[in-house]
Design an enzyme around this catalytic site. Sequence first.
Site, short mmCIF file in Angstrom:
data_model
loop_
_atom_site.label_atom_id
_atom_site.label_comp_id
_atom_site.label_asym_id
_atom_site.label_seq_id
_atom_site.Cartn_x
_atom_site.Cartn_y
_atom_site.Cartn_z
N MET A 1 0.83 -1.19 0.00
CA MET A 1 0.00 0.00 0.00
C MET A 1 0.87 1.25 0.00
SD MET A 1 -3.20 -0.89 2.49
CE MET A 1 -4.22 -2.33 2.18
N CYS A 2 0.25 2.38 -0.01
CA CYS A 2 0.95 3.66 -0.07
C CYS A 2 1.37 4.12 1.32
CB CYS A 2 0.03 4.71 -0.71
SG CYS A 2 -0.74 4.16 -2.25
#
Length: 263
Positions: A1-2
């Site tokens: 994920m970011c």
Amino acid sequence: MCELLAMSANVPTDIVFSFTGLAERGGVTGPHVDGWGITFYEGKGNRTFKDACPSSESHVAKLIKSYPIKSEVVVSHIRQANRGCVSLENTHPFTRELWGRYWTYAHNGQLSDYESKFSVSRFQAVGDTDSELAFCWILEKVVKRFGERKPDDLYEVFSYIATLADEIRALGVFNMILSDGEYLMSFCSNNLCHITRRAPFGKAKLIDTDVVIDFDKETTPNDIVTVIATRPLTDNEQWQVLTPGEWKLFRKGEVVLAGSTLE
């Protein structure tokens, strides 16, 4: 994920130290190689830098690390794509105008079965990410509830946004940073933390690269600076970890409103 990074300060402050650590996670110490962006507020205006290449390799990121832009509010993001292709239009942060101010938003997480929920008309997504569409939907709901003119009580607005963020959290992971340039809101789905630095200042050491700073030499006794990140950026300071459903609203480095959607 970011991963997310944001700052709220009571005086114009540069974020070079924190961004240097975050940028390493875009390809060196982390897998977030699908673009990055950062927005600096200056009064009612802002300046945004984005690049679709990894932050650890980006010449634009090198500029940010070497050029101390001073701001009271900053929102930044490094991307690991899961919805939408790797492109500039899909790179966070996203910005829209509302009530005569620029609102900036970044999201960490992934949503499912969201298309039918996020019905929008006034605010349209430019790219094809779940993140940008969720942002447009939040603003759409805010306008529907509060109207086209800025209400007197923005605390009520941000409290309402927390309930919207919790609705989105039901669709997956939704860690969010949102700002109108004066206030900075953080909403935790599963990973978000923050640290507030004030006098007496000391030294801080980045986790992701061998950089140490002595804040006592870079600040005044009156400075208050809060940094928000997905994961702690330093290994010799005590970061406050938010719990799922917890949200905080900052202004000039201080918490002015907080709550939990699980209460």
